[in-house]
Design an enzyme around this catalytic site. Structure first.
Site, PDB file in Angstrom:
ATOM      1  N   SER A 147       0.824  -1.204   0.000  1.00  0.00           N
ATOM      2  CA  SER A 147       0.000   0.000   0.000  1.00  0.00           C
ATOM      3  C   SER A 147       0.866   1.266   0.000  1.00  0.00           C
ATOM      4  CB  SER A 147      -0.956  -0.044   1.201  1.00  0.00           C
ATOM      5  OG  SER A 147      -1.969   0.927   1.083  1.00  0.00           O
ATOM      6  N   ASP A 223     -10.282  -5.596  -3.006  1.00  0.00           N
ATOM      7  CA  ASP A 223      -9.673  -4.535  -2.212  1.00  0.00           C
ATOM      8  C   ASP A 223     -10.571  -3.301  -2.252  1.00  0.00           C
ATOM      9  OD1 ASP A 223      -8.014  -2.363  -1.300  1.00  0.00           O
ATOM     10  OD2 ASP A 223      -6.234  -3.526  -1.823  1.00  0.00           O
ATOM     11  N   HIS A 256      -7.388  -6.050   1.104  1.00  0.00           N
ATOM     12  CA  HIS A 256      -6.193  -5.234   1.352  1.00  0.00           C
ATOM     13  C   HIS A 256      -5.427  -5.677   2.604  1.00  0.00           C
ATOM     14  CE1 HIS A 256      -4.045  -1.569   0.196  1.00  0.00           C
ATOM     15  NE2 HIS A 256      -3.992  -1.181   1.451  1.00  0.00           N
TER      16      HIS A 256
END
Length: 278
Positions: A147, A223, A256
């Site tokens: 991320s 996600d 995620h």
């Protein structure tokens, strides 16, 4: 450097350490896994940069990297994601900015410029500390992250292609200068002129001529940040235009979380090990 803790794992040693950082003007904590092969000499180094709200501990506790890193003979270094401490400027009610959200930039704006120098920390100060205190082969370094840390890994590799032999990412923020959860942070750290943000945006670095041989990116299709914050197709477009090899793997139904990261961690470790073998 102070040793916070050490624990034997898969024949190697998982350690946590702290030191007074001159770059970040505060105490910083980081984790290092040293594989058993280091008894016979220096081993390749793989840097893992974590995402928003994380510390060094998240991947250490949930990333499930030690078993295979021990088998492959990889040292794994996990820095913190930002400066920490009572004297460090922060927005305590904003998880996308401040402590836990350094975005791997060198801030130029007050009151953040004093402490938020994470780019220099992970590319200069911490590597010097690792080289001096651990059996690290600094001629064989790879970098990956998740991320915000995926953003960091991509930008660090693109700006230092002679240092790193491999780069991969889990669900990276590929164009932080236009993503809703990163654009405000860049403005606060770097100022209102978006031209100053280009040095920390992977897609724009590529547009500006920066190159790296190849990337591996895994992205979950479930996600929740995919369409607004991550947008891997922008990296795909930039790499295709620049002739950079990109393996973008869209993983069905993964989100995620570290459940996603740990699922594909082995793939990334093997991918890096192959490129760090020589």
């Amino acid at each position: 450097m102070k040793t916070v803790s050490t624990s034997k794992s898969h024949g190697g040693v998982q350690g946590v350490y702290s030191h007074a950082s001159e770059v970040c003007a505060c105490d910083m904590t980081f984790a290092v896994f040293v594989p058993p092969q280091a008894k016979d000499g220096p081993v390749p180094v793989l840097w893992y940069l974590s995402g928003l709200t994380c510390t060094h501990a998240n991947v250490m506790d949930k990333g499930e990297y030690r078993r295979l890193a021990a088998e492959l003979g990889l040292m794994v270094v996990c820095p913190d994601t930002s400066p920490r401490g009572d004297g460090v400027a922060d927005e305590k009610d904003n998880w996308q900015f401040g402590q836990g959200a350094g975005f791997y930039v060198d801030a130029t704006q007050e009151p953040y410029a004093k402490n938020y120098r994470m780019y220099s920390y992970v590319t200069e100060e911490l590597p010097a500390l690792i080289s001096a205190n651990f059996p690290a082969d600094m001629s064989r370094q790879g970098i990956f992250g998740h991320s915000m840390g995926g953003h960091g890994a991509l930008t660090v590799a693109l700006k230092n292609p002679g240092r790193f032999k491999s780069c991969s990412a889990f669900a990276p923020i590929v164009q932080p200068s236009t993503a809703g959860w990163s654009k405000p942070a860049l403005e606060k750290y770097l100022g209102p002129d978006s031209a100053d943000w280009r040095a920390y945006d992977a897609t724009l670095l590529i547009d500006d001529g920066n190159r790296f041989p190849e990337f591996l990116v895994d992205q979950g299709t479930a996600d929740g940040f995919l369409n607004e914050g991550l947008r891997p197709w922008l990296l795909e477009e930039a790499c295709e235009k620049a002739g950079i090899a990109l393996s973008l793997r869209m993983q069905d139904d993964y989100d995620h979380s570290y459940n996603f990261i740990s699922t594909f961690m082995d793939d990334h470790l093997r991918w890096h090990a192959q490129r760090l073998a020589g």
